[in-house]
Every structure is written in C-alpha cells, then in structure tokens.
Motif scaffolding. Structure first.
Motif, PDB file in Angstrom:
ATOM      1  N   MET A 148     -33.614 -85.424  57.243  1.00 16.75           N
ATOM      2  CA  MET A 148     -32.357 -85.563  58.007  1.00 16.75           C
ATOM      3  C   MET A 148     -31.880 -87.007  58.017  1.00 16.75           C
ATOM      4  O   MET A 148     -30.684 -87.277  58.149  1.00 16.75           O
ATOM      5  CB  MET A 148     -32.542 -85.054  59.437  1.00 16.75           C
ATOM      6  CG  MET A 148     -33.581 -85.803  60.236  1.00 16.75           C
ATOM      7  SD  MET A 148     -34.039 -84.954  61.739  1.00 16.75           S
ATOM      8  CE  MET A 148     -32.675 -85.363  62.826  1.00 16.75           C
ATOM      9  N   GLY A 191     -28.589 -91.198  57.496  1.00 12.32           N
ATOM     10  CA  GLY A 191     -28.432 -89.745  57.544  1.00 12.32           C
ATOM     11  C   GLY A 191     -27.312 -89.220  56.667  1.00 12.32           C
ATOM     12  O   GLY A 191     -26.809 -88.129  56.890  1.00 12.32           O
ATOM     13  N   THR A 250     -26.717 -78.949  55.616  1.00 18.15           N
ATOM     14  CA  THR A 250     -27.536 -80.027  56.171  1.00 18.15           C
ATOM     15  C   THR A 250     -28.055 -79.771  57.573  1.00 18.15           C
ATOM     16  O   THR A 250     -27.538 -78.908  58.281  1.00 18.15           O
ATOM     17  CB  THR A 250     -26.701 -81.331  56.175  1.00 18.15           C
ATOM     18  OG1 THR A 250     -25.487 -81.067  56.875  1.00 18.15           O
ATOM     19  CG2 THR A 250     -26.416 -81.799  54.771  1.00 18.15           C
ATOM     20  N   LEU A 251     -29.065 -80.534  57.931  1.00 19.53           N
ATOM     21  CA  LEU A 251     -29.657 -80.534  59.274  1.00 19.53           C
ATOM     22  C   LEU A 251     -30.157 -79.154  59.699  1.00 19.53           C
ATOM     23  O   LEU A 251     -29.906 -78.688  60.814  1.00 19.53           O
ATOM     24  CB  LEU A 251     -28.651 -81.097  60.282  1.00 19.53           C
ATOM     25  CG  LEU A 251     -28.192 -82.532  59.991  1.00 19.53           C
ATOM     26  CD1 LEU A 251     -27.093 -82.949  60.946  1.00 19.53           C
ATOM     27  CD2 LEU A 251     -29.356 -83.508  60.049  1.00 19.53           C
ATOM     28  N   SER A 301     -32.876 -76.350  60.770  1.00 18.49           N
ATOM     29  CA  SER A 301     -34.161 -76.220  61.469  1.00 18.49           C
ATOM     30  C   SER A 301     -34.949 -75.040  60.919  1.00 18.49           C
ATOM     31  O   SER A 301     -36.090 -74.816  61.308  1.00 18.49           O
ATOM     32  CB  SER A 301     -33.907 -76.034  62.976  1.00 18.49           C
ATOM     33  OG  SER A 301     -33.252 -77.191  63.460  1.00 18.49           O
ATOM     34  N   ARG A 303     -28.808 -73.980  61.690  1.00 18.35           N
ATOM     35  CA  ARG A 303     -28.588 -75.325  62.202  1.00 18.35           C
ATOM     36  C   ARG A 303     -28.340 -75.232  63.702  1.00 18.35           C
ATOM     37  O   ARG A 303     -27.428 -74.516  64.139  1.00 18.35           O
ATOM     38  CB  ARG A 303     -27.408 -76.001  61.506  1.00 18.35           C
ATOM     39  CG  ARG A 303     -27.098 -77.387  62.045  1.00 18.35           C
ATOM     40  CD  ARG A 303     -26.230 -78.179  61.120  1.00 18.35           C
ATOM     41  NE  ARG A 303     -24.944 -77.531  60.861  1.00 18.35           N
ATOM     42  CZ  ARG A 303     -24.225 -77.726  59.762  1.00 18.35           C
ATOM     43  NH1 ARG A 303     -24.701 -78.503  58.806  1.00 18.35           N
ATOM     44  NH2 ARG A 303     -23.062 -77.112  59.592  1.00 18.35           N
ATOM     45  N   SER A 319     -30.682 -80.493  53.808  1.00 14.10           N
ATOM     46  CA  SER A 319     -31.551 -81.417  54.533  1.00 14.10           C
ATOM     47  C   SER A 319     -32.122 -80.660  55.720  1.00 14.10           C
ATOM     48  O   SER A 319     -31.470 -79.753  56.260  1.00 14.10           O
ATOM     49  CB  SER A 319     -30.806 -82.670  54.987  1.00 14.10           C
ATOM     50  OG  SER A 319     -29.918 -82.372  56.065  1.00 14.10           O
ATOM     51  N   THR A 330     -34.449 -80.773  59.501  1.00 15.59           N
ATOM     52  CA  THR A 330     -34.718 -81.640  60.654  1.00 15.59           C
ATOM     53  C   THR A 330     -36.208 -81.671  60.990  1.00 15.59           C
ATOM     54  O   THR A 330     -37.002 -80.922  60.430  1.00 15.59           O
ATOM     55  CB  THR A 330     -33.971 -81.117  61.906  1.00 15.59           C
ATOM     56  OG1 THR A 330     -34.623 -79.918  62.338  1.00 15.59           O
ATOM     57  CG2 THR A 330     -32.507 -80.846  61.612  1.00 15.59           C
ATOM     58  N   SER A 353     -37.981 -78.354  62.016  1.00 18.88           N
ATOM     59  CA  SER A 353     -38.114 -77.274  61.026  1.00 18.88           C
ATOM     60  C   SER A 353     -39.553 -76.793  60.872  1.00 18.88           C
ATOM     61  O   SER A 353     -39.843 -75.934  60.048  1.00 18.88           O
ATOM     62  CB  SER A 353     -37.584 -77.754  59.665  1.00 18.88           C
ATOM     63  OG  SER A 353     -38.265 -78.938  59.266  1.00 18.88           O
TER      64      SER A 353
END
Ligand SMILES: Cc1cc2nc3c(=O)[nH]c(=O)nc-3n(C[C@H](O)[C@H](O)[C@H](O)COP(=O)(O)OP(=O)(O)OC[C@H]3O[C@@H](n4cnc5c(N)ncnc54)[C@H](O)[C@@H]3O)c2cc1C
Length: 261
Positions: free
Chosen positions: A120, A128, A144-145, A147, A160, A178, A180, A183
C-alpha cells in the motif's frame, strides 16, 4: 497457462536505525541497516496465496535499489517466491517516484506479467502512489488498497475497506493491485525456506538492460528536489501534572489550550 505474478518490494532503512540525510539531501543508505519494507511482506504473502490457489503460477519479486537491496529479495524468496529481479545502477541514486515507476514498469514488461502485486506504501517514502503510476505506464487496470484479493478465470477480485463502506472490486488481467496491512498476517520464512532461497535465481539488470537513459532517473531526472533538510527538534519532556485533586481539571485545561477539546 502459468499465472505470472510480479511483486514489487522495496528495500528501506531500518526505522529503528539512525536515519539521516546525506550531503546531497538524499536518505543516507550507506551506513544504515536496511530491510524488506514491512508493508511489502503483505504483498508477498497475498501473491503466494494466489499462486497456491492457482493451477500453475510463478511468483517473481522485483526491486529497484542499491547492492544491499538483495537482502529484501532474499527475504521474499525465503517466504516462498520462485525467483527475483534486482535492478541496480549507480545512476539510480536519488531517483524520485516518477523515475522509480518508469524503471519498475520497464522491468515488469521485460519480465512478463499477468498480475502485479504491490504494497500500500513504502515505510520510508510513504507516497503510496507507485502502484497507480505502474498501472498507468503498463496501460492496465489498477485495483488498490485491497484487504482481500483473489484471482479467478482471468479476473482479479478484491475487497477495499473504507471508513463508511467496503467495496467489492474486480478487473480483467493483466492488472496491478496493491494490498493493505489488513490483508492477513505475512508468513515467517521457515528454515527450509531460508535454505531454498539461497539457490533461487536472482537476475541483475541495469538501466541499459531496460533501455532507460540515465538522465530520466537519478537526482538529475527527478521531478522533485529536496532543497533543504533540518533535524527535527528533540522532543521536550512535556508538562508533568502531579494530581493533588486538581489533576483532571488541569488535564482538561491543557487539552483545551491545545484545542484538542
Ligand atoms: C523520506 C523520503 C521522502 C521522499 N519524498 C519524495 C517525494 O516527495 N517525491 C518523490 O518523487 N520522491 C520522493 N522520495 C523518493 C521515493 O521514495 C522513491 O522514488 C521511491 O522509490 C518511490 O516512492 P515511495 O517509496 O514513496 O513509494 P510508494 O508509492 O509509497 O510505494 C508503494 C509500493 O510501490 C513499490 N515500490 C516503491 N518503491 C520501490 C522500489 N524502489 N523497488 C520496488 N518496489 C517499489 C512497493 O511495493 C511499495 O509498497 C522520497 C524518499 C524518501 C526516503
């Protein structure tokens, strides 16, 4: 068809070490211990889980960094990645985010990929944004980001978590994701994994291997410049309140004076 997963991992100065700027206002990485950026351990972990769930997959870890950055690759290989790529070149010294994304994108294209997994953010630059820049340069979608992430029938899916809601997202491969630090716990390398990592291939590439001109990277190619840097003032002891019955009131007055309440 083997699923080609490339994980970008950054080698960062140990946060517990004495981090300081060098004369050219870049972070002095010479006499400071470094390690695999903790947030990238989650990226390696999720890539390994996707590979374990796939019929046939290969996990390649990629870093752009100085000689010692090999330690970050070794750690990821000992966690279970199959092979590694190290892009190293003296002309990369002081490369900014734009330059780093260029080098990473060229290396990912040269390696071949179906899925790029990034952290992340790095734990030193913390911008980031590299995953988004990679997706733009590679011309693929970005999710992105996340979990939670999985790959099914050529589609990457994930969740996310935001403050108010969670989104279920998906994109066709090839894509960049990406993950976090929510995750899932990153596995610790087993002794067997550490020994196996010593035999796993690490390819070393420089800028000429990627057809990148030195002036596109490094301090000269940077779009941003650090003009000055000053040590942060040492932390003061702060106000000590001895509670002789008025402690609560004094604390409330202090918090109010700091506009915390
Ligand atoms: C204290 C500090 C401040 C900085 N400020 C700036 C700035 O304001 N502007 C600027 O342009 N540059 C800045 N830089 C330089 C920048 O950190 C590097 O260019 C870096 O490689 C990319 O930025 P990031 O670490 O913030 O990446 P982020 O966007 O935070 O990284 C996200 C993910 O991208 C991947 N990644 C990032 N770098 C690499 C790498 N070298 N190799 C492999 N994967 C990688 C990792 O998976 C990482 O989790 C700064 C560096 C430091 C140490």
């Amino acid at each position: 068809m083997s699923l080609r997963i490339v994980v970008t991992v950054k080698y960062v100065p140990d946060a517990t070490g004495d981090r300081h700027f060098a004369d050219d206002l870049t972070v002095d990485r010479d006499d400071v211990d470094g390690l695999l950026s903790e947030l990238d351990e989650y990226a390696v972990e999720q890539a390994l889980q996707i590979a374990e769930d796939a019929d046939d997959a290969e996990v390649t870890v990629l870093t752009v960094g100085p000689e010692d950055a090999k330690d970050a690759l070794r750690k990821a290989l000992s966690m279970g990645a199959d092979k590694a790529i190290h892009v190293e070149d003296d002309d990369l010294h002081g490369t900014d985010i734009i330059g780093t994304s260029l080098v990473l994108a060229k290396a990912i294209e040269k390696a071949g990929f179906d899925l790029v997994v990034s952290g992340m953010a790095s734990t030193d630059g913390t911008a980031g944004v590299v995953p988004a820049l990679l997706a733009e340069r590679l011309g693929v979608p970005q999710v992105t980001l996340l979990s939670e992430v999985s790959v099914e029938d050529g589609t990457v899916k994930g969740r996310r978590d935001g403050d108010a809601a969670s989104e279920q997202l998906e994109a066709q491969l090839p894509a960049v994701v990406s993950v976090t630090d929510q995750s899932g716990e990153a596995r610790y390398p087993s002794f067997k994994g550490i020994m196996a990592a010593k035999k796993k291939p690490v390819e070393s590439w420089d800028l000429s291997d990627l057809d990148i001109d030195a002036e596109e990277v490094g301090l000269d190619g940077a779009w941003t410049k650090v003009d000055a840097a000053a040590e942060r003032p040492a932390r003061t002891a702060g106000t000590i309140v001895k509670d002789e019955g008025e402690g609560g009131k004094q604390l409330a007055e202090f918090l109010a004076s700091q506009k915390f309440i």
